[in-house]
Design an enzyme around this catalytic site. Structure first.
Site: not given
Ligand code: GLA
Length: 388
Positions: A34-35, A124-125, A129, A162, A174, A224
């Protein structure tokens, strides 16, 4: 397995024409959670598990999709002209979103495709994915359709799709980790500038173990977007007193000095996590450079505690996985990974403790939560590739 995918494709879509096979990995984030939407650092790596795509270009504008992970949905058809954001739709929203996003970026696709997917990442893990499908689609558009993009562009377009097509305000981690993956290495990425470097992960006598809570989550229906909004608000409050562009611009001391600008206790906690987690990530990568895996592990544990107490995105399932892991002799570090609220934890475990870890954590988890967790010993792999 590749043969089975090709056979299935031919059975569904016919054997004519040129059929290609591609692969894009999933990812695990080692630290820096979450950075990425707070201008901080992340440290993810691509995995050798991911998504396979068998594809053939069409001459008309039809799109036909089939996923071996959602066989009950059958073949899903649409046309290139019908692509529009619908966050309630099925998995085809990910490839559709990327095709749409290429169009938005001036690379309009005019010929359709038949695409069969198979993913061996649990859905969803928290191992991305969906980003894996996005990067796979972008890579197909580059390789098969000749779109002039780099892998980094594919990551950015994937994130754009996304955000805009699927309604999830995710950061860049990601898609970047997947598109830019390198075997045996994690990526130290500064999300404020997109500067990055590869750091070898040489664990010698230890393995990376992923524990899957089997509590499903979708980013859209989780908190989120709410966390992201809380951080943005805290940043605005801080900006009244200090000239920063993001929470990642502050170190711990500076944060303590200015935090009274934030007028809500929950927002102070969210911002504190973002600032401290970013610093932890920088320290963790330094520790790894100095071959201090123990320190890296300790910082992973601290990361989990901060995600549990300050960011409040863990929940009983992920807390149980991490807390039970910490009790096992031979565990160097363990924390939740990804967005949280379910999904997976990542642990560094000494080779000779892996079996004990799986047994002990598995038993305690099932006793407390009422259903089983799954465990995967994983390897760090490369980014997207054409296989045939
Ligand atoms: C999800 C989001 C990423 C990131 C993480 C938390 O995976 O897709 O962009 O914010 O959560 O670090």
């Amino acid at each position: 397995m590749q043969e089975r995918l090709l056979e299935k494709f031919q059975e569904l879509f016919g054997a004519q024409g040129e059929i290609r096979l591609y692969f894009a990995p999933g990812r695990v984030n080692m630290i820096g959670e979450h950075t990425d939407y707070n201008g901080g650092h992340v440290f993810p790596c691509a995995l050798t598990i991911g998504t396979y795509g068998v594809v053939r270009k069409r001459t008309d504008d039809k799109l036909r999709f089939y996923s071996m992970n959602f066989e009950h949905l059958g073949i899903i058809e649409s046309g290139l002209a019908d692509l529009k954001p619908d966050p309630t739709a099925d998995w085809t929203n990910y490839p559709k979103g990327v095709i749409w996003a290429f169009g938005e970026k001036g690379m309009k696709i005019t010929e359709g495709m038949d695409l069969l997917l198979f993913g061996n990442i649990p859905n969803g893990s928290g191992l991305s994915s969906s980003a894996s499908v996005e990067v796979l689609t972008g890579y197909i558009l580059k390789d098969l359709y000749g779109c002039d993009v780099t892998n980094q562009d594919i990551a950015l377009i994937g994130q754009y799709s996304e955000n805009q097509f699927n309604g999830v305000n995710c950061g860049i981690m990601d898609q970047f980790a997947i598109a830019m993956g390198k075997k045996g290495h994690a990526i130290f990425l500064d999300t404020a500038t997109l500067e990055y470097s590869y750091a070898p992960i040489e664990l010698k006598d230890a393995k990376i173990v992923i524990s899957c809570s089997n509590k499903k989550r979708g980013l859209g229906d989780s908190k989120y977007n709410e966390r992201r909004a809380e951080c943005e608000k805290a940043l605005e409050e801080l900006q009244q007193f200090v000239g920063i562009r993001s929470l990642g611009d502050l170190n711990e001391e500076e944060f303590e000095k200015y935090k009274s600008a934030i007028k809500d206790e929950d927002r102070v906690k969210r911002a504190r996590h973002a600032v401290y987690e970013n610093q932890r990530t920088i320290h963790a990568v330094e520790a790894l450079k100095n071959n201090d895996v123990e320190k890296f592990g300790m910082l992973m544990n601290e990361s989990h505690i901060s995600l549990r107490d300050d960011y409040e995105v863990t929940g009983i399932e992920l807390d149980t996985l991490a807390e039970e892991a910490w009790k096992v002799d031979g565990v160097i570090g363990s924390r939740m990974t990804g967005a949280g609220f379910g999904g997976c934890s990542v642990s560094i475990v000494k080779d000779d403790a892996v079996n004990r870890f799986i047994e002990q954590v598995g038993k305690a988890y099932e006793e407390k939560i009422g259903y089983a967790a799954d465990f995967y010993v994983v390897e760090i792999g490369d980014g997207p590739v054409r296989l045939s």
